[in-house]
Design a protein around this motif. Structure first.
Motif, PDB file in Angstrom:
ATOM      1  N   MET A  51       0.974  -1.593   0.022  1.00 38.95           N
ATOM      2  CA  MET A  51       0.079   0.127  -0.282  1.00 38.95           C
ATOM      3  C   MET A  51       0.748   1.418  -0.393  1.00 38.95           C
ATOM      4  O   MET A  51       1.758   1.613   0.824  1.00 38.95           O
ATOM      5  CB  MET A  51      -0.751  -0.086   1.315  1.00 38.95           C
ATOM      6  N   TYR A  52       1.017   1.558  -1.411  1.00 34.12           N
ATOM      7  CA  TYR A  52       1.606   3.198  -1.059  1.00 34.12           C
ATOM      8  C   TYR A  52       1.493   4.161  -0.300  1.00 34.12           C
ATOM      9  O   TYR A  52       0.102   4.241   0.473  1.00 34.12           O
ATOM     10  CB  TYR A  52       1.570   3.809  -2.948  1.00 34.12           C
ATOM     11  N   SER A  53       1.952   5.680  -0.249  1.00 33.28           N
ATOM     12  CA  SER A  53       1.407   6.687   0.601  1.00 33.28           C
ATOM     13  C   SER A  53       0.636   7.146   0.222  1.00 33.28           C
ATOM     14  O   SER A  53      -0.634   8.042   1.107  1.00 33.28           O
ATOM     15  CB  SER A  53       2.865   7.427   0.952  1.00 33.28           C
ATOM     16  N   ASN A  54       0.701   7.108  -0.687  1.00 33.68           N
ATOM     17  CA  ASN A  54      -1.183   7.838  -1.625  1.00 33.68           C
ATOM     18  C   ASN A  54      -2.530   7.210  -1.410  1.00 33.68           C
ATOM     19  O   ASN A  54      -3.458   7.175  -2.092  1.00 33.68           O
ATOM     20  CB  ASN A  54      -0.515   7.873  -2.975  1.00 33.68           C
ATOM     21  N   GLY A  55      -2.418   5.862  -0.495  1.00 30.08           N
ATOM     22  CA  GLY A  55      -3.434   5.087  -0.964  1.00 30.08           C
ATOM     23  C   GLY A  55      -3.696   3.547  -1.723  1.00 30.08           C
ATOM     24  O   GLY A  55      -4.255   2.949  -1.792  1.00 30.08           O
ATOM     25  N   ASN A  56      -3.118   3.811  -3.067  1.00 34.43           N
ATOM     26  CA  ASN A  56      -2.682   2.943  -3.968  1.00 34.43           C
ATOM     27  C   ASN A  56      -2.340   1.531  -3.460  1.00 34.43           C
ATOM     28  O   ASN A  56      -2.084   1.408  -2.177  1.00 34.43           O
ATOM     29  CB  ASN A  56      -2.399   3.430  -5.620  1.00 34.43           C
ATOM     30  N   THR A  57      -2.708   0.600  -4.441  1.00 37.33           N
ATOM     31  CA  THR A  57      -2.274  -0.408  -3.536  1.00 37.33           C
ATOM     32  C   THR A  57      -2.318  -2.020  -5.276  1.00 37.33           C
ATOM     33  O   THR A  57      -2.199  -1.272  -5.908  1.00 37.33           O
ATOM     34  CB  THR A  57      -3.198  -1.653  -3.087  1.00 37.33           C
ATOM     35  N   ASN A  58      -1.433  -2.715  -4.545  1.00 40.92           N
ATOM     36  CA  ASN A  58      -0.193  -3.126  -5.465  1.00 40.92           C
ATOM     37  C   ASN A  58      -0.295  -4.117  -5.320  1.00 40.92           C
ATOM     38  O   ASN A  58       0.373  -5.074  -4.083  1.00 40.92           O
ATOM     39  CB  ASN A  58       1.050  -3.330  -5.794  1.00 40.92           C
ATOM     40  N   TYR A  59      -0.624  -5.684  -6.115  1.00 37.88           N
ATOM     41  CA  TYR A  59      -0.566  -7.173  -5.277  1.00 37.88           C
ATOM     42  C   TYR A  59       0.401  -8.383  -6.128  1.00 37.88           C
ATOM     43  O   TYR A  59       0.412  -8.199  -7.125  1.00 37.88           O
ATOM     44  CB  TYR A  59      -2.276  -7.457  -5.273  1.00 37.88           C
ATOM     45  N   GLU A  60       0.964  -8.931  -5.599  1.00 36.07           N
ATOM     46  CA  GLU A  60       1.905  -9.451  -6.588  1.00 36.07           C
ATOM     47  C   GLU A  60       0.542 -11.000  -7.065  1.00 36.07           C
ATOM     48  O   GLU A  60      -0.311 -10.633  -6.056  1.00 36.07           O
ATOM     49  CB  GLU A  60       3.286 -10.303  -5.533  1.00 36.07           C
ATOM     50  N   ASP A  61       0.743 -11.344  -7.896  1.00 33.90           N
ATOM     51  CA  ASP A  61       0.060 -12.311  -8.548  1.00 33.90           C
ATOM     52  C   ASP A  61      -0.416 -13.724  -7.430  1.00 33.90           C
ATOM     53  O   ASP A  61      -1.639 -13.915  -7.787  1.00 33.90           O
ATOM     54  CB  ASP A  61       1.059 -12.945 -10.026  1.00 33.90           C
ATOM     55  N   SER A  62       0.241 -13.593  -6.367  1.00 31.33           N
ATOM     56  CA  SER A  62       0.277 -14.835  -5.697  1.00 31.33           C
ATOM     57  C   SER A  62      -1.232 -14.545  -4.989  1.00 31.33           C
ATOM     58  O   SER A  62      -1.965 -15.123  -3.890  1.00 31.33           O
ATOM     59  CB  SER A  62       1.100 -15.054  -4.478  1.00 31.33           C
TER      60      SER A  62
END
Length: 113
Positions: A51-62
């Protein structure tokens, strides 16, 4: 001094859910990037979600479609909601705030088949 403390791990059956918490003291979680990692004994630690400071998120494929990162600024806590758990999700889960160079102690998640 900043401290990160994970909790919420445990034993769950495949298909079940868990919510991990990462409670922070000494710094505010708002506007701070946090990453969840996991590590299986004998293997390298791997990134699960960010979760980035601006609230955006990123998920690995798993983790895509099954895990959700969130943040409660009032409680100064991050969360990792995990659903549809699989035996291969079994690992020690860690939260990490790169800007603080801080890691939690980890919480064990075990998924039985």
């Amino acid at each position: 001094q900043v401290q990160l403390v994970e909790s919420g791990g445990g034993l769950v059956q495949a298909g079940g859910s868990l919510r991990l918490s990462c409670a922070v003291s000494g710094r505010a979680v708002s506007f701070t990037t946090l990453a969840w990692h996991r590590q299986v004994a004998g293997k390298q630690r791997e990134l699960v979600a960010t979760m980035y400071s601006n609230g955006n998120t990123n998920y690995e494929d798993s983790a895509k479609g099954r895990f959700t990162v969130s943040r409660d600024n009032d409680k100064n806590t991050w969360y990792l909601e995990m659903s549809s758990l699989k035996p291969e999700d079994t690992a020690v889960y860690y939260c990490n705030a790169p800007i603080w160079r801080a890691w939690g102690q980890g919480t064990q998640v075990t998924v039985s088949s």
